[in-house]
Design a protein around this motif. Structure first.
Motif: not given
Length: 256
Positions: A88-97, A110-122, A148-151
């Motif tokens: 699952v990919l996301a921006g670090p935060r929304g914009e304008g609100g 909530a999912l019990g998944w690891p989170l890796v911030p600030d990714a530049v390549t996959l 390891r997946l999911p992430v």
């Protein structure tokens, strides 16, 4: 590998009009590296704001029709479990609100998944069920991690630029709107407003030079007067004045 991109209602910083967040458009491009037909997931009252993502590489959209005052995390978590993506990919935060940047972390919790911030390549890992991530660090450094997946991955602004918008791809993509599961309204009584109170300055990290420590304490502003061969009293007064400007010395007294 199955990829899913979280989409938010963003607004242009100049015009204020609804638009797709650039970082989420970059996330859509990164998703196409892993999945030829990545999907987008959006929880909110409308879909028009994020429909542009179909022309930026996403194959279809899933819209969870939530009210603006609803907490989207339970609905998003239920939808992610149902879709069962690897990434699952996301921006670090929304914009304008009123965006805090906590949603990716709350969803990962909530999912019990690891989170890796600030990714530049996959890139797919050498072993099955793994993902290689190049992570941006301060001062332009990079770090390569294997997870390891999911992430859940949040995208850094240094990631590749979004794909050019393609009308054919936007028209070919479809969107499905459905009622969310586990909708939880935000409780207004839990919110509290407080007056701003200046916080103590955080000391700079060990191992830095004196100039770097002063720059860290002053927020990068190290401008001041240059004194050549000053008298001791004049030099002392200038140093005290500079420290008072940084908030590191007390107010002027009658003896100064």
């Amino acid at each position: 590998m199955k990829a899913l991109v979280l989409l938010s209602e963003s607004r242009h910083p100049v015009s204020g009009k609804p638009c797709l967040s650039r970082l989420e458009a970059q996330a859509a491009r990164m998703a196409t590296i892993l999945d030829p037909t990545p999907a987008g997931l959006h929880a909110g009252p409308g879909l028009e704001t994020v429909r542009e993502a179909l022309g930026r590489g996403l194959a279809h959209l899933i819209h969870l029709a939530c009210a603006a005052e609803d907490d989207p995390v339970p609905a998003l978590a239920a939808a992610v479990r149902e879709a069962a993506p690897d990434v699952v990919l996301a921006g670090p935060r929304g914009e304008g609100g009123a965006d805090t940047g906590l949603l990716p972390y709350a969803l990962a919790f909530a999912l019990g998944w690891p989170l890796v911030p600030d990714a530049v390549t996959l890139s797919p890992g050498a072993d099955a069920g793994t993902l290689g991530i190049e992570q941006a660090l301060p001062r332009g450094a990079r770090r390569r991690v294997l997870v390891r997946l999911p992430v859940l991955v949040s995208v850094h602004p240094g990631a590749p630029a979004p794909l050019p918008f393609a009308y054919a791809r936007a028209w070919a993509g479809g969107a499905v709107t459905r009622a969310p599961a586990g909708r939880v309204p935000v409780r207004e009584e839990n919110l509290e407003e407080r007056l701003y109170r200046p916080r103590p300055k955080v000391m700079a990290q060990a191992g830095l030079t004196a100039a770097e420590r002063v720059a860290a304490l002053s927020g990068g502003n190290t401008r001041g007067r240059v004194l050549v061969d000053p008298a001791p009293e004049e030099a002392a007064r200038e140093i005290l004045s500079y420290l008072r400007g940084l908030g590191l010395a007390g107010a002027r007294s009658a003896d100064d």
